[in-house]
Design a protein around this motif. Sequence first.
Motif, PDB file in Angstrom:
ATOM      1  N   GLY A 135      45.153  50.111  31.016  1.00 41.00           N
ATOM      2  CA  GLY A 135      43.688  50.484  30.948  1.00 41.00           C
ATOM      3  C   GLY A 135      43.640  50.621  29.353  1.00 41.00           C
ATOM      4  N   GLN A 136      44.202  51.405  28.686  1.00 39.70           N
ATOM      5  CA  GLN A 136      44.278  51.797  27.406  1.00 39.70           C
ATOM      6  C   GLN A 136      44.230  50.649  26.502  1.00 39.70           C
ATOM      7  N   ALA A 137      45.262  49.395  26.794  1.00 39.12           N
ATOM      8  CA  ALA A 137      45.369  48.242  26.357  1.00 39.12           C
ATOM      9  C   ALA A 137      44.233  47.270  26.392  1.00 39.12           C
ATOM     10  N   ALA A 138      43.493  47.422  27.544  1.00 37.13           N
ATOM     11  CA  ALA A 138      42.135  46.639  27.981  1.00 37.13           C
ATOM     12  C   ALA A 138      41.114  47.031  27.122  1.00 37.13           C
ATOM     13  N   TYR A 139      41.118  48.414  27.003  1.00 43.56           N
ATOM     14  CA  TYR A 139      39.979  48.951  26.055  1.00 43.56           C
ATOM     15  C   TYR A 139      39.902  48.501  24.782  1.00 43.56           C
TER      16      TYR A 139
ATOM     17  N   ILE B 110      38.704  40.554  30.647  1.00 43.87           N
ATOM     18  CA  ILE B 110      39.829  41.407  30.025  1.00 43.87           C
ATOM     19  C   ILE B 110      40.855  41.814  30.959  1.00 43.87           C
ATOM     20  N   ASP B 111      41.831  41.207  31.190  1.00 47.94           N
ATOM     21  CA  ASP B 111      42.786  41.457  32.184  1.00 47.94           C
ATOM     22  C   ASP B 111      43.700  42.492  31.355  1.00 47.94           C
ATOM     23  N   GLY B 112      43.973  43.758  31.761  1.00 48.65           N
ATOM     24  CA  GLY B 112      44.683  44.744  30.978  1.00 48.65           C
ATOM     25  C   GLY B 112      46.404  44.542  31.063  1.00 48.65           C
ATOM     26  N   VAL B 113      46.666  43.501  32.101  1.00 43.39           N
ATOM     27  CA  VAL B 113      48.468  43.077  31.919  1.00 43.39           C
ATOM     28  C   VAL B 113      48.569  42.216  30.908  1.00 43.39           C
ATOM     29  N   ARG B 114      47.487  41.264  30.575  1.00 37.85           N
ATOM     30  CA  ARG B 114      47.700  40.241  29.457  1.00 37.85           C
ATOM     31  C   ARG B 114      47.405  41.182  28.137  1.00 37.85           C
ATOM     32  N   ALA B 115      46.378  41.839  28.111  1.00 38.12           N
ATOM     33  CA  ALA B 115      46.197  42.714  26.772  1.00 38.12           C
ATOM     34  C   ALA B 115      47.298  43.537  26.496  1.00 38.12           C
ATOM     35  N   ALA B 116      47.944  44.275  27.609  1.00 41.31           N
ATOM     36  CA  ALA B 116      49.228  45.184  27.308  1.00 41.31           C
ATOM     37  C   ALA B 116      50.241  44.240  26.649  1.00 41.31           C
ATOM     38  N   THR B 117      50.503  43.086  27.489  1.00 38.80           N
ATOM     39  CA  THR B 117      51.609  42.237  26.857  1.00 38.80           C
ATOM     40  C   THR B 117      51.551  41.924  25.475  1.00 38.80           C
TER      41      THR B 117
END
Length: 219
Positions: A96-100, A198-205
């Motif tokens: 969530g944090q990464a996606a924001y 925005i997908d949080g998994v891709r953003a976090a990666t």
Amino acid sequence: MKILFLNPNSTEAMTESVVATARATLPEAEILGWTNHDGPPAIQGPEDGAAALAGQMALLPKARLESVDVIVIACFDDTGLNEMRAEAHCPVIGIGQAAYHMALLMGQNFGVVTTLDVSLPVIETNIRNQGFSTQCLGVKASGIPVLDVEEGRPEVLDRLAENIRSMGDEGASAIILGCAGMSAHHATLSEQTGLVLIDGVRAATALAQAMGRMQHHAG
């Protein structure tokens, strides 16, 4: 570079789906995926999040032994983020944090489409506490449970696409997929809506890779 995706819920299929997305996003890293077998089958609301915490924390010593560079909490609620950050040997981020963060880098503002109403207070609190309230146009519950989202039947994806489009109509320049289970459907939903998703998994990666590099150079 070793990135651990830690799934707070006990559904193995969700861990596998998240790991597949992360590996496709960053093939050169070693991506680990661990499931919290002491957690509930899905994180839907604050009680599920609370029930997952002990099992998540119990995996931290193993993460230290594995020398992981970054831990990613693979749940959009960022379950246990503060607690894990305080105890872990390495940086911890939530999807969530990464996606924001990524949504703001890619657009001027964002909206979130998630699963059930019960998740809204958790997500809205996270957005407020992480300092994103002024850029967030709102969080919309699609009324679809997490495990149905993960399964992704056509009528489920149609309903998600409808919710995403309405968020776009409200003026969101980026729309966040507010559930780890939506990660596998990113391409389909992008195609169906034509919007910046925005997908949080891709953003976090992507952010985990950047964080790992910063640490490496700092060390």
